[in-house]
Write a protein that holds these residues in place. Structure first.
Motif, short mmCIF file in Angstrom:
data_model
loop_
_atom_site.label_atom_id
_atom_site.label_comp_id
_atom_site.label_asym_id
_atom_site.label_seq_id
_atom_site.Cartn_x
_atom_site.Cartn_y
_atom_site.Cartn_z
N CYS A 1 0.85 -1.19 0.00
CA CYS A 1 0.00 0.00 0.00
C CYS A 1 0.88 1.25 0.00
O CYS A 1 1.93 1.26 0.67
N GLU B 1 2.38 4.68 1.16
CA GLU B 1 2.53 5.24 2.50
C GLU B 1 2.45 6.76 2.46
O GLU B 1 2.74 7.38 1.44
N GLU B 2 2.10 7.35 3.60
CA GLU B 2 2.17 8.80 3.72
C GLU B 2 3.64 9.23 3.69
O GLU B 2 4.52 8.50 4.13
N LEU B 3 3.88 10.44 3.18
CA LEU B 3 5.23 10.98 3.23
C LEU B 3 5.55 11.40 4.67
O LEU B 3 4.74 12.04 5.33
N GLY B 4 6.75 11.06 5.12
CA GLY B 4 7.18 11.46 6.44
C GLY B 4 7.67 12.90 6.45
O GLY B 4 7.71 13.56 5.41
N GLN C 1 10.28 7.06 -1.78
CA GLN C 1 9.46 5.87 -1.85
C GLN C 1 9.52 5.22 -3.23
O GLN C 1 8.71 4.36 -3.56
#
Length: 525
Positions: A129, A131-134, A142
């Motif tokens: 899936c 992911e949100e960016l940190g 990513q």
């Protein structure tokens, strides 16, 4: 992703899917589909292209896993039949591909990405899936060797949805760069130019010699003749000015930066006259360190670009701290800095070549770089890397300067040709029937300095629109090439800029370094 593709993401309820161009459906960890309409993902795929993904429940895998990608034509060319490392584990799925499904990727022999064939649908399923960016994380973080499966299937969905609005595909651009060689002799360290030219001709690659402008005081006739007679194999570009430690990183004053870089250009021009070889106006900063001030000065002085491997090569980090959190840094073929100087990404030749796959996926130049000591055992490494690069798709080898001048994409709609620039200066062939061009140039930040475009005799200000600089529709003559150039507000003529203060150390250092480099093959015996 909305800044890269002409799409908008919207949250929708499962019974409100009308009017969509595509669906990203996030399932639950046990392989089922949460919040799916009646009929599940297959029913969604009948409405429009659909990607079903499942949140990773396994988390990071300490030793990593190997993703084996298929030869399927729905996979982007650079990914086909690759074995790539992945740090994250897939979701634990109870679902699995049906008998007629086509497996696109496996991990440890288990399918983790597959597609369901059908005439009217585009349905993909992935055990990874997005992911949100940190914090301070870029999208490119990513999509790299070791971490890519969360994003790659979504990129395929977006490219499929936007295929009718896609930019015209261009061949991948490639070149090698070797830092430090000069024309004092027909060899440098472990590199013999005659042997190198024959090897490049035999294996079809191009190599740029990043030479120090200070070294241009002398050139060997034999070395000059070899390089001049082999433009398909070898070219020259600039490597700093004096090549003292961190010299371009220390330039935090505009006047000093202009002085040092103008001197590099004048030395380069003198070498051109002496040896009869055109030297590319592309800068390779020594030790990959370069200040924001130096990059801005390069643009004003007419440099066509800088070739740098580091993501953050600037020492005056405060002035470029805004780029540290730019979500699209290193995503486009080049990073256009400030008024429009392109930074061409390069890559250490001795590193794992997995990341070249993702550079090819993004249409970035493929520029491995080395030093002469990397070839102490011969030139086989160049042959191996060139072969790996050629396997990624349609590749065109050429000088770094030609790459810097040809980073652009086009798309035609009716009588308008849309041009997306990743170079500061390009020449575009205007097709028959086209009466206008509209130019865009990506921006890393929303608050960069105003950009200006010269086309023909005109000069226009670009507007900052949703993360990119754009022009209005500009009139052109059909079937006639046109030059488009990003121009500085305050251009500088190198001939009018005074020299920096003189010190003996750069000359002493260059003599010592060159002596060391030229003695290495003898000491190795």
């Amino acid at each position: 992703l909305e800044q890269v593709f002409p799409v908008r993401f919207e949250g929708r309820e499962p019974d409100d899917l009308d009017g969509l161009d595509g669906i990203l459906a996030i399932g639950n960890g046990d392989g089922g589909q949460s919040n799916a309409p009646a009929g599940g993902p297959d029913a969604m795929a009948q409405r429009c292209p659909c990607l079903v993904v499942f949140p990773q429940t396994a988390g990071a895998v300490g030793s990593g896993i190997v993703i084996e990608l298929a030869a399927d034509t729905q996979l982007a060319r650079p990914l086909r039949e690759r074995r790539l490392s992945e740090e994250c584990g897939p979701a634990a799925l109870s679902a699995s591909p049906l008998g007629g499904d086509c497996v696109l990727a496996c991990a440890d022999g288990c399918p983790v990405w597959w597609r369901r064939p059908g005439r009217s649908n585009w349905a993909h399923y992935s055990a990874f899936c997005p992911e949100e960016l940190g914090a301070n994380e870029a999208l490119r973080d990513q999509l790299r060797a070791g971490r890519f499966m969360g994003l790659v299937p979504l990129l395929h969905l977006l490219r499929h949805i936007c295929r009718e609005l896609a930019w015209e595909e261009r061949p991948l651009a490639a070149a090698f760069v070797v830092d430090d060689p000069n024309l004092h002799r027909s060899s440098y360290g472990h590199l013999g130019y005659r042997e190198l030219i024959a090897h490049a001709d035999r294996h079809g690659y191009h190599l740029g010699l990043a030479t120090v402008p200070l070294d241009g005081w002398m050139s060997s006739r034999r070395a000059s003749a070899l390089v001049k007679s082999s433009p398909r194999a070898l070219s020259l570009l600039m490597h700093g000015n004096d090549h003292v430690a961190g010299e371009l990183g220390r330039l935090t004053d505009d006047r000093l930066a202009e002085s040092v870089l103008a001197q590099a250009l004048r030395r380069t021009l003198a070498l051109e006259r002496r040896c009869g070889i055109a030297i590319e106006r592309v800068m390779v900063p020594p030790h990959e360190v370069c200040s924001a001030t130096a990059l801005s000065a390069m643009f004003r002085l007419g440099f066509e670009g800088a070739c740098i491997g580091r993501r953050h090569p600037w020492r005056d980090s405060g002035s470029l701290s805004k780029f540290a959190s730019a979500p699209l840094i290193k995503w486009h073929p080049t990073d256009l800095i400030d008024e429009g100087l392109p930074i061409l990404p390069r890559y250490p030749i001795d590193r794992s070549r997995e990341d070249l796959v993702f550079r090819a996926l993004l249409g970035q130049p493929l520029i491995p770089f080395a030093h002469h000591w990397d070839f102490a055992d011969g030139l086989d490494l160049l042959e191996q890397v060139a072969s790996d690069i050629n396997s990624l798709g349609d590749v065109r080898w050429g000088s770094i300067g030609s790459i810097a001048r040809n980073c652009f994409f086009t798309r035609r709609t009716g009588q308008t040709l849309h041009v997306q620039m990743h170079s500061r200066r390009v020449v575009v062939d205007i097709p028959q029937g086209v009466c206008a061009v509209q130019v865009s140039a990506p921006s890393l930040t929303a608050d960069g300095p105003q950009r200006h475009l010269a086309y023909g005799e005109a000069r226009v200000a670009l507007a900052n629109v949703e993360g990119r600089w754009m022009s209005d529709a500009l009139p052109v003559t059909p079937a006639t090439p046109i030059e488009l150039a990003l121009t500085p507000k305050r251009p500088l003529d190198p001939a009018t800029v005074p020299n920096p203060p003189r010190t003996p150390w750069p000359i002493v250092r260059r003599l010592l370094v060159e002596g060391r480099d030229r003695s290495r093959p003898l000491l190795g015996r």
